[in-house]
Design a protein around this motif. Structure first.
Motif, PDB file in Angstrom:
ATOM      1  N   VAL A 182      18.970   0.027   6.442  1.00  0.00           N
ATOM      2  CA  VAL A 182      19.664   0.288   7.705  1.00  0.00           C
ATOM      3  C   VAL A 182      19.344   1.688   8.228  1.00  0.00           C
ATOM      4  O   VAL A 182      18.975   1.865   9.397  1.00  0.00           O
ATOM      5  CB  VAL A 182      21.197   0.108   7.528  1.00  0.00           C
ATOM      6  CG1 VAL A 182      21.940   0.515   8.792  1.00  0.00           C
ATOM      7  CG2 VAL A 182      21.517  -1.324   7.129  1.00  0.00           C
ATOM      8  N   ASP A 183      19.442   2.663   7.349  1.00  0.00           N
ATOM      9  CA  ASP A 183      19.265   4.051   7.806  1.00  0.00           C
ATOM     10  C   ASP A 183      17.825   4.340   8.206  1.00  0.00           C
ATOM     11  O   ASP A 183      17.567   4.943   9.247  1.00  0.00           O
ATOM     12  CB  ASP A 183      19.678   5.030   6.704  1.00  0.00           C
ATOM     13  CG  ASP A 183      21.175   5.015   6.476  1.00  0.00           C
ATOM     14  OD1 ASP A 183      21.892   4.457   7.313  1.00  0.00           O
ATOM     15  OD2 ASP A 183      21.617   5.572   5.448  1.00  0.00           O
ATOM     16  N   ASP A 184      16.890   3.938   7.369  1.00  0.00           N
ATOM     17  CA  ASP A 184      15.509   4.286   7.712  1.00  0.00           C
ATOM     18  C   ASP A 184      15.017   3.471   8.905  1.00  0.00           C
ATOM     19  O   ASP A 184      14.134   3.918   9.635  1.00  0.00           O
ATOM     20  CB  ASP A 184      14.602   4.178   6.485  1.00  0.00           C
ATOM     21  CG  ASP A 184      14.827   5.385   5.561  1.00  0.00           C
ATOM     22  OD1 ASP A 184      14.885   6.515   6.088  1.00  0.00           O
ATOM     23  OD2 ASP A 184      14.990   5.202   4.345  1.00  0.00           O
ATOM     24  N   LYS A 231       6.132   3.327   6.198  1.00  0.00           N
ATOM     25  CA  LYS A 231       5.111   3.505   5.160  1.00  0.00           C
ATOM     26  C   LYS A 231       5.801   4.179   3.968  1.00  0.00           C
ATOM     27  O   LYS A 231       6.769   4.924   4.151  1.00  0.00           O
ATOM     28  CB  LYS A 231       4.002   4.417   5.678  1.00  0.00           C
ATOM     29  CG  LYS A 231       3.215   3.762   6.796  1.00  0.00           C
ATOM     30  CD  LYS A 231       1.860   4.439   6.937  1.00  0.00           C
ATOM     31  CE  LYS A 231       0.894   3.631   7.751  1.00  0.00           C
ATOM     32  NZ  LYS A 231       1.320   3.438   9.151  1.00  0.00           N
ATOM     33  N   TYR A 232       5.293   3.901   2.788  1.00  0.00           N
ATOM     34  CA  TYR A 232       5.929   4.461   1.592  1.00  0.00           C
ATOM     35  C   TYR A 232       4.992   5.423   0.869  1.00  0.00           C
ATOM     36  O   TYR A 232       3.792   5.180   0.770  1.00  0.00           O
ATOM     37  CB  TYR A 232       6.323   3.337   0.633  1.00  0.00           C
ATOM     38  CG  TYR A 232       7.527   2.568   1.121  1.00  0.00           C
ATOM     39  CD1 TYR A 232       8.817   3.001   0.819  1.00  0.00           C
ATOM     40  CD2 TYR A 232       7.374   1.422   1.900  1.00  0.00           C
ATOM     41  CE1 TYR A 232       9.927   2.301   1.271  1.00  0.00           C
ATOM     42  CE2 TYR A 232       8.487   0.719   2.367  1.00  0.00           C
ATOM     43  CZ  TYR A 232       9.754   1.168   2.051  1.00  0.00           C
ATOM     44  OH  TYR A 232      10.852   0.487   2.496  1.00  0.00           O
ATOM     45  N   THR A 244       9.286   6.925   9.861  1.00  0.00           N
ATOM     46  CA  THR A 244       7.965   6.284   9.780  1.00  0.00           C
ATOM     47  C   THR A 244       7.442   6.315   8.341  1.00  0.00           C
ATOM     48  O   THR A 244       6.695   5.436   7.940  1.00  0.00           O
ATOM     49  CB  THR A 244       6.931   6.992  10.677  1.00  0.00           C
ATOM     50  OG1 THR A 244       6.757   8.341  10.217  1.00  0.00           O
ATOM     51  CG2 THR A 244       7.372   6.997  12.138  1.00  0.00           C
ATOM     52  N   HIS A 245       7.826   7.337   7.583  1.00  0.00           N
ATOM     53  CA  HIS A 245       7.326   7.479   6.216  1.00  0.00           C
ATOM     54  C   HIS A 245       8.480   7.766   5.261  1.00  0.00           C
ATOM     55  O   HIS A 245       9.203   8.740   5.449  1.00  0.00           O
ATOM     56  CB  HIS A 245       6.332   8.637   6.112  1.00  0.00           C
ATOM     57  CG  HIS A 245       5.013   8.361   6.775  1.00  0.00           C
ATOM     58  ND1 HIS A 245       4.911   8.083   8.121  1.00  0.00           N
ATOM     59  CD2 HIS A 245       3.748   8.317   6.271  1.00  0.00           C
ATOM     60  CE1 HIS A 245       3.634   7.876   8.420  1.00  0.00           C
ATOM     61  NE2 HIS A 245       2.916   8.004   7.318  1.00  0.00           N
ATOM     62  N   HIS A 275       0.855  -1.188   0.000  1.00  0.00           N
ATOM     63  CA  HIS A 275       0.000   0.000   0.000  1.00  0.00           C
ATOM     64  C   HIS A 275       0.890   1.235   0.000  1.00  0.00           C
ATOM     65  O   HIS A 275       1.660   1.457   0.925  1.00  0.00           O
ATOM     66  CB  HIS A 275      -0.924  -0.003   1.206  1.00  0.00           C
ATOM     67  CG  HIS A 275      -1.830   1.190   1.199  1.00  0.00           C
ATOM     68  ND1 HIS A 275      -2.947   1.255   0.403  1.00  0.00           N
ATOM     69  CD2 HIS A 275      -1.749   2.381   1.835  1.00  0.00           C
ATOM     70  CE1 HIS A 275      -3.521   2.432   0.567  1.00  0.00           C
ATOM     71  NE2 HIS A 275      -2.822   3.145   1.425  1.00  0.00           N
ATOM     72  N   ASP A 276       0.744   2.008  -1.056  1.00  0.00           N
ATOM     73  CA  ASP A 276       1.502   3.255  -1.122  1.00  0.00           C
ATOM     74  C   ASP A 276       0.534   4.382  -0.783  1.00  0.00           C
ATOM     75  O   ASP A 276      -0.591   4.403  -1.264  1.00  0.00           O
ATOM     76  CB  ASP A 276       2.057   3.430  -2.538  1.00  0.00           C
ATOM     77  CG  ASP A 276       2.909   4.687  -2.658  1.00  0.00           C
ATOM     78  OD1 ASP A 276       4.139   4.563  -2.548  1.00  0.00           O
ATOM     79  OD2 ASP A 276       2.347   5.786  -2.839  1.00  0.00           O
TER      80      ASP A 276
END
Ligand code: GLU
Length: 542
Positions: A239-241, A275-276, A247-248, A206-207
């Motif tokens: 790794v970074d996110d 979330k993307y 969160t987004h 879900h985008d």
């Protein structure tokens, strides 16, 4: 030998991930707070599409009392340019889209989750690569560029989907001992992810902008650590996110096709996926064809273009929010003086197909923005522009007291003047307040009639009249010249007069300014002063 031994052999010095998990804990933020980022590669200045992304990210983060951070993605060191980071930071600053956390210069950062420059995070990526190897979810690959070329040719000849996957992923099937042996023998290698996916299965994501998207599962054993020890984009993203507690992920939709891989990476690593939100590119109408706004072809794609023509940064921003959320325009109408940041910006209201960029509309938005500026702001900004680009305007503005009066005409009221869309318009816009006109745009009243109007008006003109008196004298002049005193009068019996008071005031306006359209003539006269007004009228009265 087991995976742990293999991991130790490859990354003997890497720390256990628990160290980093503790160092970068979950953020303590209110419910619903969005943590998001702008993550450019330092390949030059920010382009309008980048600014658009950064702005959208900042607006949602601020609105939800979250965090907007700037991460520099410089793991592809071939693509880097000198001072790339400073360029990005200063572009964001110019547009007041500064990050709450992240890089503040080439080497410094603010915030608790740094460093925010990927090339300085090598140890962290290696710790997580080691962790993946320990889990049996990553492995060293010894295929040389020649091996890979051979693989590509084989697949091409057999008309098979290209890539390092399944049976084609040669090194995935080496035994741990074989791998260890090669490493000990000094063979060069990269580290690959061991994908559990199957291409014949579907994954649904879900985008937040695109809605439901369905893809085949990822089955590629992508490289996660390159031979130079740095991560690929995909692994650094994981790794970074994860560690920066994003969160987004708000990014360009060129990454949409990588979504199945990214979702899989998060799930295999055992981390909660963000979330993307994939933002569609800004489009341009090119002679009827809709295409992406291009860095190469379109000058308006570079943010520097706007400072060159003198569109204020807040106008560019206002326009970008306008094309991002179509309800912004109504909101602005109802909240004329509110800050953009007070608007309830929504990611899910963004266009799926790509917002259309329109310079005419941008300039119109800019007119509205500048109309809300005070005379002092218009003066200061015009002066800054003039100092850089327009020496003639600079000379005019050198007389600050007078210029402030000129720029203050019809400003700061309920219906401010809306005739400046960019600082490069200012000189042409106000030149008649500094120099006598050289051309006159007379319309209905010409020749001897102009002479008559000028001399009649000169007889009654008094700089000290209040507005009512001033206008009454305009009517008197109309009458003296045989024109209707009132527009209404004229309209009911148009055959009776050659025109009305409006035609007379237009003629006077043209004598004074050269133009038929100007801001309020009464105010112009007051600012020009008695002598100048009389001198300009006398040109015609003689
Ligand atoms: N460095 C990537 C780019 O410039 C960033 C993508 C992302 O935001 O994750 O395209």
């Amino acid at each position: 030998m087991d995976y742990k031994d293999l991991a130790n052999l490859i990354f003997p010095d890497a720390k256990p991930i628990e160290v980093y998990e503790k160092m970068y804990p979950e953020r303590n933020l209110p419910d619903g707070a969005i943590v998001t980022r702008f993550a450019p590669s330092p390949t030059g200045f920010v382009h309008i599409g980048g600014l658009y992304q950064a702005l959208c990210a900042k607006l949602v983060a601020n609105r939800t009392k979250g965090v907007f951070f700037l991460r520099i993605e410089d793991t592809d060191q071939k693509r880097e340019i000198e001072n790339g980071i400073e360029g990005i930071i200063s572009s964001l600053k110019d547009f007041d889209v500064e990050a709450d956390e992240g890089m503040i210069s080439e080497d410094e950062w603010k915030g608790e989750y740094g460093t925010y420059k990927q090339s300085s995070r090598k140890d962290i990526y290696q710790a997580y690569a080691k962790y993946m190897i320990e889990l049996g979810k990553a492995y060293p690959c010894f295929c040389s560029p020649e091996d890979q070329e051979e693989l590509r040719k084989k697949q091409e000849n057999a008309k098979i989907r290209p890539g390092y996957y399944g049976v084609w992923a040669k090194c995935r099937n080496l035994s741990i001992e074989e791998m260890a042996e090669k490493i000990k023998a000094g063979e060069p290698y990269v580290v690959r992810f061991k994908s559990p996916g199957r291409e014949d299965r579907k994954v649904q994501c879900h985008d937040l902008i695109k809605g439901k998207v369905v893809f085949p599962e990822n089955d590629m054993d992508i490289v996660i650590i390159k031979s130079d020890g740095l991560p690929t984009y995909h692994f650094a993203h994981l790794v970074d996110d994860h560690l920066m507690r994003t969160t987004h992920v708000i990014r360009s939709d060129e990454w949409l096709s990588s979504l199945p891989l990214h979702v899989q990476l998060f799930s295999e690593a055992g981390f909660k996926a963000p979330k993307y939100c994939h933002i569609s590119p800004i489009m341009k109408n090119d002679n009827g064809n809709k295409r992406k706004l291009s860095k190469r072809k379109d000058k308006e794609a570079a943010v520097s273009y706007y400072s060159e023509i003198g569109v204020p940064p807040d106008a560019v921003k206002e326009y970008l929010v306008n094309i991002a959320n179509s309800n912004f325009e109504n909101w602005r109408r109802a909240n004329k003086d509110a800050k953009i940041e007070d608007f309830e910006f929504q990611l899910n209201k963004m266009s799926v197909s790509g917002a259309l960029f329109d310079m005419v509309k941008l300039l119109d938005v800019s007119k509205g923005v500048i109309s809300r500026y005070s005379a002092e702001e218009v003066y200061n900004e015009s002066l800054k522009y003039a100092e850089k680009y327009d020496p003639k305007l600079k000379k005019m503005l050198d007389n600050k007291e007078y210029s402030m009066k000129v720029l203050g005409i019809e400003r700061g009221n309920n219906k401010p003047r809306k005739d400046i869309s960019k600082w490069s318009d200012v000189r042409e816009n106000i030149i008649y307040m500094y120099e006598k006109p050289t051309e006159y745009d007379f319309d209905k009243i010409t020749g001897d009639e102009v002479k008559k109007v000028a001399s009649e008006y000169l007889k009654v003109f008094d700089i000290n009249d209040d507005k009512q008196m001033w206008f009454d004298k305009m009517k008197d002049t109309a009458e003296k010249c045989g024109y209707a005193r009132e527009v209404k009068e004229y309209k009911s019996e148009p055959e009776k007069w050659p025109g009305h008071v409006g035609d007379i005031s237009t003629a006077i306006r043209v004598m004074i300014s050269g133009r038929r359209n100007t801001p309020d003539l009464y105010e112009i006269i007051k600012v020009l002063g008695k002598d100048e007004v009389i001198a300009r009228l006398e040109v015609f009265a003689k």
